[in-house]
Design a protein around this motif. Structure first.
Motif, short mmCIF file in Angstrom:
data_model
loop_
_atom_site.label_atom_id
_atom_site.label_comp_id
_atom_site.label_asym_id
_atom_site.label_seq_id
_atom_site.Cartn_x
_atom_site.Cartn_y
_atom_site.Cartn_z
N TRP A 295 0.83 -1.21 0.00
CA TRP A 295 0.00 0.00 0.00
C TRP A 295 0.87 1.26 0.00
N ASP A 298 2.20 1.96 -3.41
CA ASP A 298 1.16 2.55 -4.26
C ASP A 298 0.95 4.02 -3.94
N LEU A 299 0.88 4.33 -2.66
CA LEU A 299 0.58 5.71 -2.25
C LEU A 299 1.70 6.67 -2.64
N VAL A 302 1.34 7.34 -6.57
CA VAL A 302 0.11 7.86 -7.17
C VAL A 302 0.16 9.40 -7.22
N SER A 306 -5.23 11.47 -8.66
CA SER A 306 -5.56 10.14 -9.17
C SER A 306 -6.44 9.39 -8.18
N SER A 307 -7.06 8.32 -8.67
CA SER A 307 -7.85 7.47 -7.79
C SER A 307 -7.13 6.13 -7.65
N LEU A 308 -7.48 5.42 -6.60
CA LEU A 308 -6.81 4.17 -6.27
C LEU A 308 -7.82 3.29 -5.56
N GLU A 309 -7.70 1.99 -5.71
CA GLU A 309 -8.64 1.10 -5.03
C GLU A 309 -7.92 -0.16 -4.57
N TRP A 310 -8.14 -0.52 -3.31
CA TRP A 310 -7.64 -1.79 -2.78
C TRP A 310 -8.83 -2.54 -2.21
N TYR A 318 -10.62 3.25 -0.98
CA TYR A 318 -10.47 4.10 -2.15
C TYR A 318 -9.65 5.34 -1.81
#
Length: 437
Positions: A295, A298-299, A302, A306-310, A318
């Motif tokens: 995580w 990813d953070l 990004v 932007s958007s992100l989803e786990w 989100y």
């Protein structure tokens, strides 16, 4: 679980002022001892108006499950306490971790029973051996302080606005002590044959590992439970630290990304602690170290817009508009909650809903895109798109379940009920979408 049903209560309710406590009764040694001790304690105090409600969960996983239900019902009758149960349609061939799913369904059903009967305190019969098994299971999973803290003596959960406190009054008692009490008081209980099956990890620990540990270190069970209690104290301090560190990062139930990343640059372990505390606030399981590190990668990559989803613990996390948010799965069901007779709240006509239920005219549908609904008086019907935009509903929550009765759209999860369908007199019910945690 597909559905549930209940029995009729065995006793009339006491005065409205009487306090109600619930007790989860499986019929096994521990819960039978708990029932006996609680009933005797209440009876010993003639001025105590406490009502005892016994709840049994029928999982449908064992051939003897019907007999256990009858045993528990007879026991409740013997002690002259209220009784109710839930029957879970839980296929033995179901995929996944049967232990975890059965446990989750059991807690859901117990919560439903507490809400239905106005119970805010529920007693569970976990004992010291259960705590030792939990610690060992968590140790094998590589858990941190939170997991190794085991089960708390008490914990309050809020479900649909109803606070329910789970109590474990036997947590400092060993199984041997419970057996001695049961023999002394000539109690009878049922044995679950699946407890002998070492294919399940907890059973393997109970039957094979703990006896060996007790031979190597007498008192190992009590020592493991003591370690859990000490680690629970440490977790309290870590939570307190996370609250302090999270000032400027927590915003309601959201996590602001920019200050979180800035904090992680200066103190990554403390930032991990903030992240774990935020997950705990959202009732999510602790992630593995590998997942947490993933995580963070990813953070840090990004872009701000932007958007992100786990996906984690049957929930979605989100990143949206610079904030991390948690949303639970839309899995759940529609239920109809009674509106108190003296309430001024509007609701659907209970007779209309009951007739529709009998005729099989109630159904859940997914959003198609052209639906409209009027949720307030003196306002026009609006498209779901407009309603979601007005309420600033995030995109991932806009595929809400729709409730149809007699082919008419009467409610949308998270939005409300159709105003033209609501009435102010007579028996009324409100449709509520219960998400499955």
């Amino acid at each position: 679980m597909a559905s549930s049903r209940k029995s009729k209560s065995s006793l009339k309710a006491a005065s409205p002022a009487a306090k109600r406590i619930g007790l989860a009764l499986s019929g096994g040694l521990d819960s039978v001892v708990l029932l006996d001790t609680v009933c005797k304690a209440v009876k010993a105090n003639s001025h105590d108006p406490t009502e005892i409600w016994v709840f049994h969960i029928h999982h449908g996983l064992q051939k003897s499950a019907d007999q256990w239900l009858e045993f528990c019902e007879r026991l409740a009758k013997k002690y002259q306490v209220h009784f109710d149960f839930r029957l879970l349609h839980f296929a033995n061939s179901a995929q996944g971790n049967i232990e975890a799913r059965a446990r989750a369904e059991r807690y859901d059903a117990l919560t439903d029973l507490c809400i239905e009967h106005g119970v805010e305190d529920l007693l569970l019969a976990h004992h010291q051996n259960d705590q030792a098994e939990t610690v060992l299971l968590q140790l094998l999973r590589g858990s941190g302080v939170a997991g190794l803290s085991g089960m708390p003596l008490h914990r309050t959960n809020v479900n649909q606005g109803n606070p329910i406190t789970l109590w474990r009054p036997l947590l400092n008692q060993s199984r041997a002590e419970l057996e001695a009490y049961a023999k002394e008081h000539k109690l009878r209980w049922v044995e679950d044959p699946s407890n002998q099956n070492t294919r399940y990890r907890r059973n393997a620990i109970r039957k094979e590992i703990i006896p060996k540990l007790e031979k190597i270190q007498p008192g190992a069970i009590a020592n493991l439970a003591r370690s859990a209690a000490l680690l629970a104290q440490s977790q309290v301090l870590l939570d307190r630290l996370a609250k302090q560190d999270g000032k400027g990062i927590f915003q309601g139930n959201k996590l602001k990304l920019a200050p979180l990343l800035a904090f992680a640059k200066t103190d990554q372990p403390a930032a991990n602690n903030v992240m774990r505390y935020w997950l705990k606030l959202n009732d999510l399981a602790m992630p593995s170290q590998e997942r947490l590190e993933s995580w963070w990668r990813d953070l840090k990559l990004v872009k701000a817009d932007s958007s992100l989803e786990w996906q984690h613990d049957e929930a979605n996390i989100y990143l949206w508009r610079g904030d991390l948010r948690v949303t639970q799965s839309l899995a759940g069901r529609w239920v109809f909650q009674n509106v108190p007779a003296r309430s001024k709240l509007l609701g659907l006509s209970a007779d209309w809903v009951n007739t529709a239920q009998e005729q099989g005219l109630i159904e859940e549908r997914l959003r198609q895109g052209a639906e409209k609904l009027q949720v307030k008086p003196n306002t026009p019907r609006k498209t779901l798109k407009n309603l979601f935009q007005e309420s600033d509903t995030p995109p991932w929550e806009r595929q809400a379940p729709l409730l149809y009765i007699n082919d008419q759209l009467v409610a949308i999860a998270g939005v409300g009920a159709s105003y033209p369908h609501l009435v102010s007199i007579g028996k009324r019910v409100l449709p509520v979408w219960l998400e499955k945690p």
